[in-house]
Structure formats: C-alpha cells, structure tokens
Write a protein that holds these residues in place. Structure first.
Motif: not given
Length: 761
Positions: A405-407, A595-607
């Motif tokens: 999941w982390f990758g 290559g992580e995508r799920w946490a990236l989505a939430y980082a983009l939400y805050v941004l």
C-alpha cells in the motif's frame, strides 16, 4: 449420374435463425435446394431420409439465451465441429437441441441427436450413433463403416450429448466422420471439449439474472397455477435465483418444490439444497432428475486427483488464483507439481470456471458445485487442516498488501484485496472459532486498515473490528492494532465516543506493555479526532507529538503521511495557510518519491483548501480535481465527497451558482454512505455554508433547491464526471486514477530526502 450438391451455407445465403431478417426467403430457397438434392439422391440410388431427424419436441417454453443462440448460429455457419461446454445443469442439452431445431432447414438430410449418457461401453459407441441416425444394416459390415457410408454423401447435423465418459472413443469417431463426410457438421454438448482439430468451444454460463427469474416464474406457473411475479415476491425470486447461481436445472427443481412450499420456505431451505432439490420431471434424463445426481455425474467422471482437488477447492469463498490453490490444496494425495494439471482438467470439465479480473486470471466454483465438494472434503476428515491452511495464506496476503500500500503498487494492492474479500472474511471467521486464534482475526482486521479507510469500506471495517474485539484476548500487538484501527474508523464515521474508548485503551495498554508503535498510532488518531471535533490547537499538539514518536521508531508509511496532512489541515484551520501548504508540499514530495497516491490525494485537498482561501481559484480547482480523481479511483468515498464539497465553492466563486448547487446536492447524497456529514465540524463545514450562502443569494431559494435536488439524483460516478467536466471548461475529462501532470512539483523543488524526512517540522 452426378449427384446434385445441396446448397452450402455461406455468409451471403445462410438461413438465419428464425426471427432474424431474411429467414422466410432464404428458408424457401434452401427448401427448394433440398428437394432437388432428395430427388437427385434417389436417382443416384441413395434412399432419401424418411424423416428430417429425430429431435424431440420441446415440452415447455424455451426461455432466454438469445445471445448464446446467436453466437452458436454463427459458429455453426463457420465451423464443422462446435462443442457447448459448461457445468452440470447449466442447460447445455437444452441449448444444443434448441439451436439444432432452429437451424433444421439448413440440413437436407436432417438433424439427428445421439444421447450417450446411458452408454457405458465405448465399444458400443458406433452402434449407438448408427441407431441414433435410424439406420438398419443387416450386413456384416462394422458399424463405423455403415456410419461413414451413410454420412459421406449427406448434409446433416449430428448432435451428440452426454459424451464425457466416452471422450476418447467419441473424439476418434468424430474426427474420422468429419474427415470422410465433408458436408456433415457436429454439435456436441458436454462438460469438456472433444479436443479434435477444428473444434470451436462455446462456454455456456449460468443464466443472466432477468432470464433466470423469468425461467423460474414460468416453471413455477406450471406447477402452481396462478403463480405470477409481483412487487411483493419479485425480490425473493431474484434472491433465490442468485443463490442457485442461475443454473437452469436448479431453478426448475426449486420451482417444482412450490407444490408443497412457499417461495420463502424454498429460499430458507437452500442451505441443504441437495436434499431440497429433488423430484425432477420423469421425462428428464436420469442424471438431470436431481441436482445431486447431476453434479455427481460430473464427479464420477473425474480422476482421483481431480476429485481431491475439487473437494479441497471448496474451502475457498468467491474467486481464487493459482498461487493460492497450489499452496492451500497441495498435500497428501496431491503433490504441488500435480495441482496445475488437475486444475486444468477441472477447467476443461467445467467444474471450475475461469474469470478474468483486474488482478489477472482467477477461478471459482459455483456455489452448488462448491457445496458438493465440501461434503466430500468433510468425508475425508481433512476440512479443519484445509481451513487453517486457507486462513494462513490469506493472513500472509493481507500482510503483503499492507506493505504494498505504501508504494507504486498501491492500486494493485487495493484491487487484490477487493477481489479476495470473500476469502478474507472466511479467514477471520475461521480464526474467531477458537479462543486460541482470536488474535489472528484481530491481526487480520487491523492489517486491513488501508482497505477499510482507503477504499470506501468503513462500514464493513467497523463490523469486523467490533466483532474481533468483543472476544477476550491478551493486549498483544494484534489487539492493540485492531484498537487504533477501530478508533480511526470511528473518527471517520463521526462516532467520537467509540473512538475515544478504543484509542484510550490502546494508549494505556501500549504504555503498560511498552509497545511504542501502538502508542504512536493512538496519539495520532486522537489528534485526528481533535481535528474533526473543532479543536485544531489540540489536534496540532497531538499530531506533532505523534510525528515525533513515528520518527523515534523509524516509522514511515501512508499513515505517517496522513498524520502530516492532518497537521497541515489543523494549521490551516488556525489561519496559517502558508504553513499548511509547506507541510503538505513536503508530503507531496514524499508521495512522488515512493509512488504513494492515496495520502497524496489528501495532501492535494489541503493544498486546494489553502489555495481557495487565498483566492487562487484556478490552482484550487487543479488540486481538487486531481484529489477527486485519485479518491474516486480508490473508491474512497470520504476523499471523493470532501473534494466535491470544496469544488462546489470553487464553482460558485467562478460565477456558476447553479452548478455549485448541483455539486452540493450530489455531495449530500454521498455523505450518508460515509458517516456524519463533514464530521459535524464547523471548520470542515464552513466552505459548504459559504457556498450555499453565495448560491442562494444569486439563484434565490426556489432555484437553489431545484438545482440541489437535481444534483441529489446523480450517482457517485455521475457526480465525479460532472465535477471533472466542469473543471475542464465543459470539454469533458476522463475519470482516472493517474494524476494530471501539471499539478506535480518539479523534483528539484522537493524539500525532503528519501532516507528520513523531517515530518511536520
């Protein structure tokens, strides 16, 4: 005198299956051709066929299978040997007879069916075929000679049914028949192909839902006059058909039980389906008169290793793959290197069904076939060993998927768990049956945190976590992990009482036992709870503490990145938008490195939130559009609905109040499937309130409510597609899991190092 040739079917002049365009005209032309053929045959000394064949009349209405009949019609036009294969009771015989009857006019010398199931001696096969063709021969010629001499000049269709136990002898005769009789075509129906050169196989699947319900209703009406489907019983009928896998034989036997039972009673008794589904029509073949006999017919024809594998495969729920089969099912009587060959034979005999999925080729047993295998497995006394072996395999699978999941294999891990969910459920159930193994169920429920939280399965995750934690067990790492995962799920569902209880127990017992990992996660999720309950100052304090604890134990994964994202959100809620952006930019860099995508989505939400608050609408839309695409690709309803809420505010700021109201209505429809809308938080709810206020002011209350109701009629897919389309200026944007390239930062601007980022500084 040269014998006139019967017209050959070609794509241009072939007689269509009745009901298709051109049937009448082409049928008349072929009939004339056949008349000429019969006359010519008589002049040449060949006795014309006294009848057009020996197909039995249909005793009841044929239901459904339009697509399969059309495909068979095309295959028989282009191929001289077509075999209909499928599991016992799926309707091979009926479909073969139906298409043969529909195409009868194409064959000047008739359509003939040979039923071979009652024949046990391969030496009598040719005699049976001669008898089926209605031939009488008093000479001393071998029956094969008689068969070939009769068929060589003729144009006929030979249907052979129930040949599985005579497969080698039947294949040899068919091979020679096709070689020596160029105008003969063969339609075979059985569990497996003949494997003769030129053969084309059609796998007959169980009936589609609507056709299965119609078949059941028609057969029920025959045994219970006045029976009809109503709004009150239609769903029961549909569930019954689903439980019986859409197998026509099972449906007909179930309908027969309505003489004595109600439909609800039949449904409730299906757990003992082999006892229930007996008493078929007296006109049916013996092997079709009961469901047990039909499947037992297939079982008897399997070699010992194939029977053993069939029994062991019954431990699976839903689909399974080859690796799992080789690990779980190998053992005494079935070496690992023999599993593939045995599986291949079961596939060829239609006992096992192959299905293609996003994770590759997979296999399954129909429920009825699985139950038959389970009875045999129980009789061998090997059930418990196989169930534990099954459980151990899926514990390992969940462990590897959590690591993946982390990758870059995150999406693959999600798809794999999605396809294996029935087996994972069975593994948890198995572990809960013994007090000594409860910790394994707790480990599995906790290990699947990424699936519960990241792939839209909060409700099911909550069910399993509550269930495994009800059992008494030591506070070992497995129980502590299940506790913090339960706290996390409860936070996301808007259940602070359950969250506090689970997280407090996890922290206290973790401190008592010296489990620093459990304490770090408990602190983290307590900080998350403070964030969604409108205490950003407390949230910032706890999240910074959690990040420090993670650094101390060397923990770096998607959960750790989410702690940093949540810290960014807390900082943003306290008014430090630049600080929030800096924190989440750091997360974005780490995500790109790994290559992580799920946490990236939430980082983009805050941004996106920070950009929107600063009045940067275009940047906010790009960030939120990518967030929405990623969340939707993972089936993460929380990420999906949060980004929709902010995109509504972006849209009203762009001057389209009506579309903003539509998006708000769509988001409102999704929230009940997630939990408490916007967590009941004033901070998370502020953008929604701002959007509604502006949209109502521009549209008026009546128009706003109309547009909002319009949005509430959109399903999730429609809402996402609409939001992304609007973001593309109405040009249309594909819903995708890959992020648009223009929102990624250049690698040179990243502020972290791969080896050990300073999280949340």
């Amino acid at each position: 005198m040269r014998r006139p040739q019967c017209p050959s079917p070609t794509p241009d002049d072939a007689d269509p299956v009745p009901g298709t365009a051109g049937h009448a005209a082409d049928g008349a032309e072929l009939a004339a051709g056949c008349a000429e053929h019969t006359s010519g045959a008589a002049e040449a000394g060949h006795a014309p066929s006294p009848v057009r064949g020996n197909l039995p009349a249909e005793l009841n209405a044929f239901v459904g299978r339009e697509d399969e009949l059309s495909e068979l019609e095309a295959l028989l036009r282009d191929s001289r040997l077509v075999t209909v294969v499928g599991v016992a009771g799926v309707g091979k015989t009926r479909v073969a007879a139906r298409i043969a009857a529909l195409m009868e006019k194409r064959y000047c010398d008739g359509v003939w069916i040979a039923e071979l199931s009652a024949l046990h001696d391969p030496g009598l096969l040719e005699h049976a075929l001669v008898d089926a063709l209605g031939l009488t021969d008093h000479t001393s010629r071998p029956p094969r000679t008689t068969l070939l001499a009769h068929c060589a000049p003729r144009r006929l269709l030979l249907v052979i049914d129930g040949f599985e136990h005579l497969i080698d002898a039947c294949a040899e005769v068919v091979r020679e028949l096709l070689r020596r009789a160029p105008q003969v075509r063969v339609l075979a129906a059985g569990r497996r192909p003949l494997r003769v050169d030129g053969e084309v196989a059609l796998v007959l699947k169980p009936m589609a839902d609507d056709d299965a319900v119609e078949l059941f209703a028609r057969r029920a009406g025959a045994v219970q006059p006045g029976f009809r489907l109503t709004d009150g019983n239609r769903e029961t009928a549909r569930e019954l058909c689903r439980r019986l896998d859409g197998i026509p034989l099972a449906l007909e036997l179930a309908a027969g039980r309505l003489r004595a039972l109600s439909m609800d009673q039949v449904l409730h008794r299906l757990d003992d389906r082999f006892r229930l589904l007996t008493g078929g029509s007296r006109s049916a073949l013996p092997r079709h008169q009961t469901l047990r006999t039909a499947i037992g017919w297939s079982h008897e024809l399997c070699a010992p290793e194939q029977r053993l594998l069939w029994a062991r495969l019954s431990v699976f729920a839903g689909q399974f793959d080859l690796e799992a089969v080789e690990y779980i099912c190998s053992g005494p009587g079935l070496p690992a290197d023999a599993v593939l060959d045995a599986l291949d034979e079961l596939l060829g005999q239609s006992v096992v069904v192959r299905e293609d999925s996003p994770t590759g080729s997979r296999y399954r047993l129909l429920d009825t076939v699985r139950e038959y295998g389970a009875e045999w497995l129980s009789a061998t006394g090997d059930s418990e060993r196989l169930r534990r072996r099954h459980r151990d395999w899926y514990l390992g699978l969940a462990t590897w998927c959590e690591l993946d999941w982390f990758g870059p294999r995150q999406a693959e891990a999600a798809a794999r768990i999605d396809s294996e969910l029935p087996n994972l459920r069975r593994a948890m159930e198995c572990s809960l049956e013994s007090p000594d193994e409860v910790h394994l169920a707790q480990y599995l429920a906790g290990t699947l945190w990424f699936y519960w939280a990241g792939c839209g399965r909060l409700a099911e995750g909550r069910h399993w976590l509550d269930l495994v934690l009800e059992e008494e067990s030591p506070h070992d790492p497995s129980r502590l992990k299940a506790l913090w995962v339960l706290g996390y799920v409860a936070v996301l569902q808007g259940d602070p009482v359950a969250a506090v209880s689970a997280l407090q127990e996890c922290r206290e017992e973790g401190e008592r036992s010296g489990d620093a990992t459990a304490v770090a996660y408990a602190v983290h999720r307590t900080g998350c709870l403070a964030l969604v309950t409108d205490d950003p100052a407390r949230a910032e304090e706890l999240l910074r503490e959690a990040l420090g604890r993670y650094r101390a134990i060397g923990e770096l994964n998607s959960n750790v990145l989410m702690a940093q994202v949540e810290l960014g959100m807390a900082v943003a809620f306290r008014g430090d938008l630049d600080g929030a952006a800096e924190i989440c930019d750091e997360v974005r860099g780490i995500c790109e490195d790994h290559g992580e995508r799920w946490a990236l989505a939430y980082a983009l939400y805050v941004l996106g939130y920070a950009a929107l608050q600063r009045g940067e609408g275009g940047r906010a839309r790009r960030m939120l559009g990518e967030c929405l695409s990623i969340a939707y690709a993972f089936h993460d309803l929380l990420g999906t609905v949060l980004s929709l809420e902010l995109l509504a505010l972006v849209t009203v700021a762009d001057g389209d109040a009506a579309e903003a109201a539509v998006l708000q209505g769509a988001a409102a429809r999704i929230w009940p499937s997630v939990g408490l809308p916007l967590f009941g938080s004033a901070h998370y709810g502020r953008p929604r309130a701002q959007c509604e206020e502006r949209a109502r002011a521009e549209l008026g209350d009546v128009r706003y409510e109309q547009e909002r109701r319009s949005g509430s009629r959109l399903d999730t897919e429609g809402a996402v597609a609409r939001a992304l389309r609007e973001g593309a200026g109405g040009q249309g944007t594909a819903i995708r899991g890959d992020a648009p390239g223009d929102t990624r930062r250049p690698a040179a601007s990243r502020t972290t190092e791969r080896g050990g980022p300073e999280l949340g500084r």
